[in-house]
Scaffold this motif. Structure first.
Motif, PDB file in Angstrom:
ATOM      1  N   VAL A  67       0.857  -1.185   0.000  1.00 25.64           N
ATOM      2  CA  VAL A  67       0.000   0.000   0.000  1.00 25.64           C
ATOM      3  C   VAL A  67       0.896   1.239   0.000  1.00 25.64           C
ATOM      4  O   VAL A  67       1.833   1.321   0.803  1.00 25.64           O
ATOM      5  N   VAL A  68       0.619   2.168  -0.908  1.00 26.30           N
ATOM      6  CA  VAL A  68       1.360   3.429  -0.964  1.00 26.30           C
ATOM      7  C   VAL A  68       0.358   4.571  -0.974  1.00 26.30           C
ATOM      8  O   VAL A  68      -0.573   4.588  -1.783  1.00 26.30           O
ATOM      9  N   LEU A  69       0.565   5.530  -0.078  1.00 32.32           N
ATOM     10  CA  LEU A  69      -0.294   6.716   0.050  1.00 32.32           C
ATOM     11  C   LEU A  69       0.508   7.937  -0.369  1.00 32.32           C
ATOM     12  O   LEU A  69       1.650   8.122   0.066  1.00 32.32           O
ATOM     13  N   TRP A  70      -0.096   8.778  -1.203  1.00 33.93           N
ATOM     14  CA  TRP A  70       0.613   9.953  -1.743  1.00 33.93           C
ATOM     15  C   TRP A  70      -0.321  11.144  -1.800  1.00 33.93           C
ATOM     16  O   TRP A  70      -1.491  11.003  -2.163  1.00 33.93           O
ATOM     17  N   ARG A  71       0.196  12.303  -1.430  1.00 41.52           N
ATOM     18  CA  ARG A  71      -0.547  13.544  -1.565  1.00 41.52           C
ATOM     19  C   ARG A  71      -0.010  14.323  -2.758  1.00 41.52           C
ATOM     20  O   ARG A  71       1.200  14.525  -2.883  1.00 41.52           O
ATOM     21  N   GLU A  72      -0.895  14.737  -3.645  1.00 40.19           N
ATOM     22  CA  GLU A  72      -0.524  15.483  -4.856  1.00 40.19           C
ATOM     23  C   GLU A  72       0.429  16.626  -4.499  1.00 40.19           C
ATOM     24  O   GLU A  72       0.170  17.435  -3.613  1.00 40.19           O
ATOM     25  N   GLY A  73       1.573  16.657  -5.196  1.00 35.80           N
ATOM     26  CA  GLY A  73       2.553  17.710  -4.978  1.00 35.80           C
ATOM     27  C   GLY A  73       3.596  17.385  -3.942  1.00 35.80           C
ATOM     28  O   GLY A  73       4.616  18.072  -3.854  1.00 35.80           O
ATOM     29  N   SER A  74       3.371  16.321  -3.166  1.00 36.10           N
ATOM     30  CA  SER A  74       4.325  15.966  -2.116  1.00 36.10           C
ATOM     31  C   SER A  74       5.393  15.033  -2.668  1.00 36.10           C
ATOM     32  O   SER A  74       5.118  14.178  -3.507  1.00 36.10           O
ATOM     33  N   GLU A  75       6.618  15.187  -2.171  1.00 35.84           N
ATOM     34  CA  GLU A  75       7.710  14.316  -2.592  1.00 35.84           C
ATOM     35  C   GLU A  75       7.779  13.044  -1.760  1.00 35.84           C
ATOM     36  O   GLU A  75       8.563  12.145  -2.048  1.00 35.84           O
ATOM     37  N   ASN A  76       6.963  12.967  -0.710  1.00 33.83           N
ATOM     38  CA  ASN A  76       7.029  11.839   0.215  1.00 33.83           C
ATOM     39  C   ASN A  76       5.900  10.848  -0.037  1.00 33.83           C
ATOM     40  O   ASN A  76       4.773  11.236  -0.356  1.00 33.83           O
ATOM     41  N   LEU A  77       6.215   9.577   0.131  1.00 30.83           N
ATOM     42  CA  LEU A  77       5.247   8.506  -0.023  1.00 30.83           C
ATOM     43  C   LEU A  77       5.159   7.737   1.291  1.00 30.83           C
ATOM     44  O   LEU A  77       6.187   7.402   1.890  1.00 30.83           O
ATOM     45  N   PRO A 130      15.293   2.227  -7.967  1.00 33.57           N
ATOM     46  CA  PRO A 130      14.525   3.361  -7.448  1.00 33.57           C
ATOM     47  C   PRO A 130      14.219   3.229  -5.962  1.00 33.57           C
ATOM     48  O   PRO A 130      14.228   2.125  -5.403  1.00 33.57           O
ATOM     49  N   ALA A 131      13.932   4.353  -5.345  1.00 36.19           N
ATOM     50  CA  ALA A 131      13.439   4.329  -3.972  1.00 36.19           C
ATOM     51  C   ALA A 131      12.072   3.655  -3.958  1.00 36.19           C
ATOM     52  O   ALA A 131      11.249   3.867  -4.842  1.00 36.19           O
ATOM     53  N   GLY A 132      11.850   2.808  -2.961  1.00 32.60           N
ATOM     54  CA  GLY A 132      10.570   2.102  -2.889  1.00 32.60           C
ATOM     55  C   GLY A 132      10.448   0.965  -3.861  1.00 32.60           C
ATOM     56  O   GLY A 132       9.331   0.590  -4.240  1.00 32.60           O
ATOM     57  N   ALA A 133      11.577   0.372  -4.277  1.00 31.51           N
ATOM     58  CA  ALA A 133      11.529  -0.712  -5.266  1.00 31.51           C
ATOM     59  C   ALA A 133      10.655  -1.864  -4.792  1.00 31.51           C
ATOM     60  O   ALA A 133       9.990  -2.521  -5.588  1.00 31.51           O
ATOM     61  N   GLY A 134      10.629  -2.113  -3.495  1.00 25.68           N
ATOM     62  CA  GLY A 134       9.862  -3.233  -2.969  1.00 25.68           C
ATOM     63  C   GLY A 134       8.366  -3.060  -3.052  1.00 25.68           C
ATOM     64  O   GLY A 134       7.612  -4.030  -2.933  1.00 25.68           O
ATOM     65  N   VAL A 135       7.904  -1.815  -3.242  1.00 23.10           N
ATOM     66  CA  VAL A 135       6.463  -1.549  -3.390  1.00 23.10           C
ATOM     67  C   VAL A 135       6.201  -0.827  -4.712  1.00 23.10           C
ATOM     68  O   VAL A 135       5.251  -0.062  -4.843  1.00 23.10           O
ATOM     69  N   ALA A 136       7.045  -1.097  -5.711  1.00 19.46           N
ATOM     70  CA  ALA A 136       6.985  -0.346  -6.969  1.00 19.46           C
ATOM     71  C   ALA A 136       5.662  -0.505  -7.694  1.00 19.46           C
ATOM     72  O   ALA A 136       5.181   0.447  -8.320  1.00 19.46           O
ATOM     73  N   SER A 137       5.053  -1.691  -7.636  1.00 16.35           N
ATOM     74  CA  SER A 137       3.784  -1.866  -8.346  1.00 16.35           C
ATOM     75  C   SER A 137       2.711  -0.954  -7.769  1.00 16.35           C
ATOM     76  O   SER A 137       1.908  -0.383  -8.509  1.00 16.35           O
ATOM     77  N   ALA A 138       2.689  -0.806  -6.447  1.00 15.37           N
ATOM     78  CA  ALA A 138       1.726   0.104  -5.831  1.00 15.37           C
ATOM     79  C   ALA A 138       2.027   1.545  -6.207  1.00 15.37           C
ATOM     80  O   ALA A 138       1.119   2.354  -6.420  1.00 15.37           O
ATOM     81  N   ILE A 139       3.324   1.897  -6.315  1.00 17.08           N
ATOM     82  CA  ILE A 139       3.692   3.237  -6.774  1.00 17.08           C
ATOM     83  C   ILE A 139       3.243   3.429  -8.216  1.00 17.08           C
ATOM     84  O   ILE A 139       2.741   4.493  -8.595  1.00 17.08           O
ATOM     85  N   GLY A 140       3.429   2.387  -9.037  1.00 21.71           N
ATOM     86  CA  GLY A 140       3.011   2.471 -10.437  1.00 21.71           C
ATOM     87  C   GLY A 140       1.531   2.721 -10.572  1.00 21.71           C
ATOM     88  O   GLY A 140       1.079   3.394 -11.509  1.00 21.71           O
ATOM     89  N   MET A 141       0.733   2.202  -9.637  1.00 23.90           N
ATOM     90  CA  MET A 141      -0.711   2.431  -9.697  1.00 23.90           C
ATOM     91  C   MET A 141      -1.059   3.903  -9.497  1.00 23.90           C
ATOM     92  O   MET A 141      -2.051   4.393 -10.040  1.00 23.90           O
ATOM     93  N   LEU A 142      -0.232   4.602  -8.726  1.00 24.62           N
ATOM     94  CA  LEU A 142      -0.445   6.031  -8.544  1.00 24.62           C
ATOM     95  C   LEU A 142      -0.050   6.820  -9.790  1.00 24.62           C
ATOM     96  O   LEU A 142      -0.445   7.978  -9.944  1.00 24.62           O
ATOM     97  N   GLN A 199      -6.541  12.653 -17.739  1.00 28.77           N
ATOM     98  CA  GLN A 199      -5.405  13.426 -17.262  1.00 28.77           C
ATOM     99  C   GLN A 199      -4.381  12.505 -16.608  1.00 28.77           C
ATOM    100  O   GLN A 199      -4.721  11.642 -15.803  1.00 28.77           O
ATOM    101  N   ARG A 200      -3.120  12.696 -16.940  1.00 31.07           N
ATOM    102  CA  ARG A 200      -2.067  11.852 -16.391  1.00 31.07           C
ATOM    103  C   ARG A 200      -1.693  12.308 -14.985  1.00 31.07           C
ATOM    104  O   ARG A 200      -1.817  13.475 -14.634  1.00 31.07           O
ATOM    105  N   SER A 201      -1.204  11.379 -14.201  1.00 39.70           N
ATOM    106  CA  SER A 201      -0.748  11.675 -12.852  1.00 39.70           C
ATOM    107  C   SER A 201       0.487  12.582 -12.892  1.00 39.70           C
ATOM    108  O   SER A 201       1.306  12.502 -13.814  1.00 39.70           O
ATOM    109  N   THR A 202       0.617  13.410 -11.888  1.00 38.17           N
ATOM    110  CA  THR A 202       1.795  14.281 -11.781  1.00 38.17           C
ATOM    111  C   THR A 202       2.858  13.678 -10.871  1.00 38.17           C
ATOM    112  O   THR A 202       3.797  14.380 -10.474  1.00 38.17           O
TER     113      THR A 202
END
Length: 698
Positions: A22-32, A486-498, A613-616
């Motif tokens: 599970v990866v949670l991200w806020r638009e514009g934030s550099e942190n996951l 990349p950073a977060g390689a172990g959860v990359a698929s969840a990052i890819g979903m974002l 619209q594509r993700s930022t």
């Protein structure tokens, strides 16, 4: 309300065979916010909800503040592989009930007398026929006899069928007969799930189209119930938006659309991983990437050529013989072109009847998991071997949240491998590691060659919990000299979903030689496709002004058996520009095969991908800043096996490595979700996007 509690919050969720990410991200934030926990096989939604809850708690927000939940799952693939779908029937044209048994009428291994072909998902007694026939142009040859339907419906009820596939001859050109049958069944048996081939896979190829439609019907009720259960549970948490699901081609779509075509999600998790690899490759300015995704159950490879993943509409699932093309169930759906190349961390190792090491295909999964998890498995796995070799640390696995039992791993390896081979447990563990890595290197190299590409010109990008552990060894065997971790390689698929955009692809068959192509009819078909596809993505929240359209045609030279995708525009077809169409085909053909031919060409089908619209996310991660400076300092050392001896190796925390830092191997770089093993002969530096760039120095 604090700044952390405001903004556009999104969650990506990937369910794997061993772990749920599970990866949670806020638009514009550099942190996951990243969470990794064991999958719950009895009910996968439990791990999803636990992970989402943990991520929300860490961010200090509630589910009501989420603007999207994007999800990928192995549920469809597992149901097909394990044959755990529902009782399914097939209705087909009179004389075609044996299409699944006959298949392609060829053997995938000519010299093996004992090959096993995949058992059809529908037994022959539930393959039912109806009088009707369309000719090869879609015109009615034999009218549909609806008076036969009551008998068919009675047979479905008597067999307690839960789902039915309707696949009639040439229905990809004219869906009228299929639609009439489907409507009659839905009216007589409203609780029965119905899949029409003209909706699921309107493609040429009678066997492949039937196989795809049957597979869709086989998993439809299971997938529908799962999505409804998960969506309901998210609503109870306070989430009020549409649940989005990732398709096998790396596109995202609303749950209500995905539920109609569950077969299009058979590779959703790995497809999101490929999207993550594309994103991280772009940030690292590497447009040619070999994505190596090694999780707990399997390892897969995908080629990203010139910034885009290779795509296909033909692939297989549930192969009877691993890596043997033709031994599985063929599917005709849009998908990212990837190949299963090996085992995962949970794959079980054993000594076979010939006295040789064999790894997989069976896996310990999440429950009980590898022996070192201490949950009851006594057999050695790849993860157990990696732990014994020092690549993993018993006390820092998953950031220390999960303690590993090194003694249990050593006992499993000694008992089931080393004692049988007459070698030490360390040598047996190294043998497993080398066997897995060599098999993956060979399979990935062949995958690239078959597509006319040279793998040594690609940079490897390892993802998945086990990917960075094995990547350097695999790259050395393949002759690859650069890696991007990349950073977060172990959860990359969840990052890819974002990172995926709301998008959907549809295809319409229209076989015709280019010399006699009816451009007026083709332009009308493309406009109809645009309207249909736009409606599908608008349900996922894409507004009309955001939607872009990308048309293409599947073309080949007359007489060829395989086609390639060729970019086209609606304006080109409306202008009846035959020369531009042929030139685009010739260019695409040269790009693929290095030459073009002076031969007539034909079109098989038109395709359209509509995208919102594509993700930022990529733009945001590309602006990362780092206030750390200085030479990285190891947090300690441990004894690590590098081929012929244990070496006292520095161990670094990835969080403590600054932008611009450099490290020479051997070294271990630990992240919460994965561990990078850096052998001697590799140099590492950190780029501006916090990717670890590895270059072979010897």
């Amino acid at each position: 309300m604090s700044d952390m509690e405001t903004g556009d919050w999104r969650v990506g969720v990937d369910i794997g065979g061993t772990f749920t990410d599970v990866v949670l991200w806020r638009e514009g934030s550099e942190n996951l916010v990243q969470v990794k926990l064991l999958t719950t096989p009895d009910d996968p939604s439990r791990a999803v909800l636990d992970g989402v809850g943990e991520a929300l708690a860490e961010a200090g927000i509630g589910a009501a503040q989420l603007t999207s939940v994007v999800h990928g799952t192995t549920l469809v693939a597992n149901a097909l592989i394990e044959r755990k779908g529902v009782a399914t029937a097939l209705i087909t044209t009179q004389g075609f009930r044996d299409v699944l048994e006959i298949g392609r009428e060829w053997r995938y291994d000519l010299f093996n007398l004992d090959i096993e072909m995949p058992t059809p998902l529908v037994p022959r007694r539930l393959c039912l026929e109806i009088d009707e026939r369309l000719d090869a142009t879609g015109a009615v040859d034999t009218p549909l006899d609806l008076e036969q339907l009551p008998g068919i419906i009675a047979a479905l009820g008597a067999a307690d069928v839960k789902s039915v596939a309707v696949c009639l001859l040439h229905a990809y050109l004219n869906p009228a007969h299929e639609q009439a049958v489907g409507s009659a069944i839905a009216q007589a048996m409203p609780g029965l799930a119905v899949s029409l081939s003209s909706a699921v896979s309107a493609e040429m190829g009678e066997y492949e189209r039937t196989s795809t439609t049957v597979a869709n019907a086989y998993v439809h009720p299971i997938f529908r119930d799962y999505v409804e259960r998960l969506a309901g549970a998210l609503q109870e948490l306070g989430y009020s938006r549409e649940l989005l699901l990732v398709l096998s081609d790396g596109r995202g779509i609303a749950a209500d659309v995905a539920v109609k075509y569950p077969i299009r999600l058979v590779q959703s998790g790995p497809a999101a991983g490929a999207e993550a690899a594309r994103l991280f490759g772009e940030l690292a300015r590497q447009r040619d990437i070999l994505c190596f995704d090694m999780g707990g159950t399997t390892a897969k490879a995908c080629l990203i050529h010139d910034g885009e993943p290779e795509r296909t509409v033909n692939f297989e699932v549930a192969r009877e013989t691993r890596f043997a093309e033709g031994s599985g169930l063929p599917l005709l759906i849009p998908a990212i072109d990837m190949i299963e190349i090996g085992a995962g961390g949970g794959s079980i190792a054993r000594v076979d009847q010939r006295g040789l090491l064999q790894v997989g295909p069976d896996s310990a999964g999440a429950d009980p998991g590898p022996a070192c998890y201490g949950r009851g498995n006594e057999f050695p796995t790849v993860t157990d071997c990696d732990l014994l070799l020092g690549y993993l640390d018993a006390d820092s696995f998953l950031g220390g949240k999960m303690k590993l039992d090194r003694a249990a791993a050593e006992k499993a390896i000694q008992t089931h491998l080393a004692d049988h081979l007459g070698i030490s447990a360390t040598e047996a563990a190294w043998g497993v590691h080398e066997t897995v890595t060599a098999n993956m290197a060979q399979a990935a190299t062949i995958h690239a060659i078959e597509r006319g590409l040279d793998a040594t010109r690609f940079a490897m990008l390892p993802i998945g919990g086990a990917g960075p552990v094995h990547a350097c060894s695999m790259a050395q065997k393949m002759g690859i000299t650069r890696m991007v971790c990349p950073a977060g390689a172990g959860v990359a698929s969840a990052i890819g979903m974002l990172a995926v955009a709301v998008s959907f692809e549809i295809g319409r068959p229209a076989p015709s030689p280019i010399a006699s192509l009816d451009f007026t009819k083709a332009a009308g078909l493309l406009r109809d496709m645009a309207g249909e596809a736009a409606a599908l993505v608008s349900s996922a929240g894409a507004s009309d002004e955001e939607v872009t359209e990308t048309f293409s045609a599947m073309m080949r030279y007359l007489g060829q058996g395989y086609e390639i995708e060729v970019p086209v525009t609606l304006e080109m077809i409306e202008a009846k520009d035959r020369d531009a169409l042929l030139e685009n085909f010739a260019t695409s053909y040269r790009n693929r095969y290095g030459r073009s031919e002076a031969m007539p060409a034909e079109i098989l089908s038109w395709r359209l991908a509509v995208t919102g619209q594509r993700s930022t996310l990529g733009e945001t991660l590309g602006r990362r800043t780092d206030d750390q400076t200085g030479v990285p300092v190891a947090k300690g050392t441990r004894s690590v096996w590098f081929g012929d001896e244990f070496i006292d190796t520095p161990v670094y925390s990835r969080a403590g490595i600054a932008m611009g830092a450099e490290i020479n191997g051997p070294a271990i770089i630990e992240e919460v979700e994965s561990t990078l093993v850096l052998p001697g002969g590799f140099h590492l530096h950190v780029d501006r996007s916090m990717n670890l760039i590895l270059d072979a120095t010897s």
